[in-house]
Design a protein around this motif. Structure first.
Motif, PDB file in Angstrom:
ATOM      1  N   LEU A  84       0.830  -1.199   0.000  1.00 25.52           N
ATOM      2  CA  LEU A  84       0.000   0.000   0.000  1.00 25.52           C
ATOM      3  C   LEU A  84       0.871   1.258   0.000  1.00 25.52           C
ATOM      4  O   LEU A  84       1.751   1.421   0.838  1.00 25.52           O
ATOM      5  N   LEU A  85       0.585   2.161  -0.945  1.00 30.24           N
ATOM      6  CA  LEU A  85       1.333   3.412  -1.053  1.00 30.24           C
ATOM      7  C   LEU A  85       0.538   4.599  -0.519  1.00 30.24           C
ATOM      8  O   LEU A  85       1.101   5.529   0.047  1.00 30.24           O
ATOM      9  N   GLY A  86      -0.769   4.581  -0.735  1.00 33.30           N
ATOM     10  CA  GLY A  86      -1.615   5.687  -0.306  1.00 33.30           C
ATOM     11  C   GLY A  86      -3.059   5.353  -0.595  1.00 33.30           C
ATOM     12  O   GLY A  86      -3.399   4.228  -0.965  1.00 33.30           O
ATOM     13  N   LYS A  87      -3.924   6.365  -0.397  1.00 35.69           N
ATOM     14  CA  LYS A  87      -5.352   6.145  -0.607  1.00 35.69           C
ATOM     15  C   LYS A  87      -5.946   7.290  -1.415  1.00 35.69           C
ATOM     16  O   LYS A  87      -5.575   8.448  -1.237  1.00 35.69           O
ATOM     17  N   LEU A  88      -6.874   6.919  -2.297  1.00 33.48           N
ATOM     18  CA  LEU A  88      -7.560   7.872  -3.149  1.00 33.48           C
ATOM     19  C   LEU A  88      -8.994   7.983  -2.676  1.00 33.48           C
ATOM     20  O   LEU A  88      -9.710   6.977  -2.606  1.00 33.48           O
ATOM     21  N   GLY A  89      -9.423   9.195  -2.290  1.00 40.39           N
ATOM     22  CA  GLY A  89     -10.766   9.393  -1.773  1.00 40.39           C
ATOM     23  C   GLY A  89     -11.721   9.910  -2.824  1.00 40.39           C
ATOM     24  O   GLY A  89     -11.322  10.304  -3.921  1.00 40.39           O
ATOM     25  N   ALA A  90     -13.013   9.922  -2.462  1.00 43.07           N
ATOM     26  CA  ALA A  90     -14.031  10.457  -3.358  1.00 43.07           C
ATOM     27  C   ALA A  90     -13.801  11.950  -3.536  1.00 43.07           C
ATOM     28  O   ALA A  90     -13.409  12.647  -2.601  1.00 43.07           O
ATOM     29  N   ALA A  91     -14.087  12.458  -4.712  1.00 44.70           N
ATOM     30  CA  ALA A  91     -13.783  13.854  -5.032  1.00 44.70           C
ATOM     31  C   ALA A  91     -14.477  14.828  -4.100  1.00 44.70           C
ATOM     32  O   ALA A  91     -13.872  15.730  -3.541  1.00 44.70           O
ATOM     33  N   GLY A  92     -15.791  14.651  -3.850  1.00 40.55           N
ATOM     34  CA  GLY A  92     -16.538  15.602  -3.027  1.00 40.55           C
ATOM     35  C   GLY A  92     -16.019  15.704  -1.612  1.00 40.55           C
ATOM     36  O   GLY A  92     -15.739  16.779  -1.106  1.00 40.55           O
ATOM     37  N   ALA A  93     -15.837  14.545  -0.962  1.00 37.00           N
ATOM     38  CA  ALA A  93     -15.438  14.545   0.439  1.00 37.00           C
ATOM     39  C   ALA A  93     -14.036  15.090   0.616  1.00 37.00           C
ATOM     40  O   ALA A  93     -13.765  15.881   1.503  1.00 37.00           O
ATOM     41  N   ALA A  94     -13.114  14.688  -0.261  1.00 31.98           N
ATOM     42  CA  ALA A  94     -11.719  15.092  -0.092  1.00 31.98           C
ATOM     43  C   ALA A  94     -11.532  16.573  -0.351  1.00 31.98           C
ATOM     44  O   ALA A  94     -10.798  17.247   0.338  1.00 31.98           O
ATOM     45  N   VAL A  95     -12.201  17.099  -1.378  1.00 32.03           N
ATOM     46  CA  VAL A  95     -12.032  18.519  -1.687  1.00 32.03           C
ATOM     47  C   VAL A  95     -12.592  19.365  -0.577  1.00 32.03           C
ATOM     48  O   VAL A  95     -12.052  20.391  -0.204  1.00 32.03           O
TER      49      VAL A  95
END
Length: 405
Positions: free
Chosen positions: A72-83
């Motif tokens: 595991l290198l990192g995590k990609l979140g949903a656009a709305g929540a992360a922004v």
């Protein structure tokens, strides 16, 4: 739902990798197939791309950390929540209220002023208005355009020096320490291993390049036109000559595996290429079956991939014989180091006009020194010298390549 960003699956020959560069920061928007992070291995740099749109939510492995295959290198979140969570997304209410909107443009900028500003290459919103209520008048736009034309042109700043090639002022006693890349460290390890584990010897000869240069000069334009832009260089002649010589001297194309000698019935020619990250050796597979155009096209493709950092592990795996061309950098003579487990490497050098005795006459000829470094445990001196003489004879009379003599 977060999407996990994982390291790619490494081949068996690669144990682990190092996180080289994160191209995105937490909170940055990411599009599908965007480059997120580079993983540097002992052989190549692997690119990790985004699997979907979103925002980089978390970095688990930082630059410089060692990672294993699939880790595991990192995590990609949903656009709305992360922004929404990103601090840059929120702007002060007062500033937002004070900023003019698109609907207000006509109220502060007259149509004539807008036209003058746009024709003068000036952002209309950057002009200070002197009219009623801060309105930008035609005179304001004319003055702004005139001021821009009178302003001196900006002086271009010199390019910043590369991180691993610092530039110091004269007289400075400053030192800079940077970590060695995995690729350069691996190359260093293999070079030391080659010198300590082989009975390495180098033999030299020289080749008159007159015929090859004449052939190239005569047909290079037609060659390029016939083969869709592929340029005719010298390397293809050397690769063809080498594959022919390897057929006649199979020991030079062999390798040692423990107490066994492995003879190869094919010629996979490695072509040493210098890149910003270090020396790499992509392989032309079954070069004995390739035409001059196919060889030149393959070399050009490898060169572009090396410059762009796009070489794959498959491109550099294997190889039964290597050719390196130090002449492109002006090298007059060198002793190249064999690339294990191969048994030999051919070194090309600079072409120089030198006086030569031909049929009792002193004439000026374009001459190149050739060097063949070889593993003396496998290749006897007679075979090494004969191999190099064969290449010399084939290049000095290229018709031999066509006639197979």
């Amino acid at each position: 739902m977060a999407i996990e960003i994982k390291a790619p699956t490494f081949p068996e020959s690669v144990a682990d990798g190092t996180v080289a560069t994160w191209h995105k920061k937490p909170g940055d928007a990411v599009k599908r197939d965007d480059l997120i992070v580079d993983i540097e291995t002992d052989k190549v740099v692997l690119e990790v791309l985004a699997e979907a749109d979103g925002v980089l939510a978390e970095i688990v492995k930082n630059e410089g950390d060692t990672v294993l295959s699939g880790e595991l290198l990192g995590k990609l979140g949903a656009a709305g929540a992360a922004v929404a969570a990103a601090p840059v997304a929120a702007a002060p209410v007062a500033a937002s209220a004070a900023a003019p909107t698109a609907a207000d443009d006509d109220a502060i900028l007259s149509p004539a002023a807008r036209k003058i500003a746009e024709e003068g290459g000036i952002d209309p919103n950057s002009i200070t208005g002197t009219g009623k209520g801060g309105r930008v008048t035609k005179e304001d736009a004319v003055a702004a355009v005139a001021a821009k034309k009178a302003a001196p042109a900006p002086v271009a700043k010199p390019a910043a020096p590369a991180a691993d090639a610092p530039v110091f002022a004269v007289g400075d006693r400053v030192e800079k320490r940077v970590p060695m890349t995995r690729l350069r460290a691996k190359v260093a390890e293999r070079l030391v291993e080659a010198q300590s584990s082989m009975a390495m010897l180098t033999t030299f000869n020289e080749v008159d390049m007159t015929e090859v240069m004449a052939l190239r000069s005569k047909y290079k334009d037609l060659f390029e036109k016939t083969h869709n832009g592929v340029r005719l260089g010298f390397m293809s002649f050397f690769v063809k000559a080498a594959t022919e010589a390897l057929k006649r001297f199979p020991a030079v194309n062999a390798s040692i595996d423990g107490t066994d000698i492995v003879y190869h019935g094919y010629s996979d020619i490695g072509v040493a290429v210098s890149s910003d990250r270090g020396l790499v050796v992509p392989v032309l597979r079954n070069a004995e079956l390739m035409s001059l155009a196919e060889i030149e096209n393959g070399i050009a493709t490898f060169g572009k991939k090396a410059r762009d950092g796009k070489l794959s592990i498959d491109d550099m795996t294997g190889g039964t014989f290597t050719i390196t061309n130090g002449g492109t950098f002006g090298s007059m003579m060198s002793t190249p180091i064999v690339n294990p487990p191969q048994a030999a490497i051919l070194g090309m050098h600079n072409i120089l006009q030198r006086p030569m005795a031909i049929n009792g006459q002193v004439v000026i000829r374009p001459m190149m020194y050739l060097a063949l470094s070889y593993d003396h445990r496998l290749i006897d001196g007679k075979e090494a010298v004969s191999f190099l003489v064969t290449i010399k004879n084939l290049l000095e009379d290229p018709a031999r390549l066509l006639l197979d003599i």
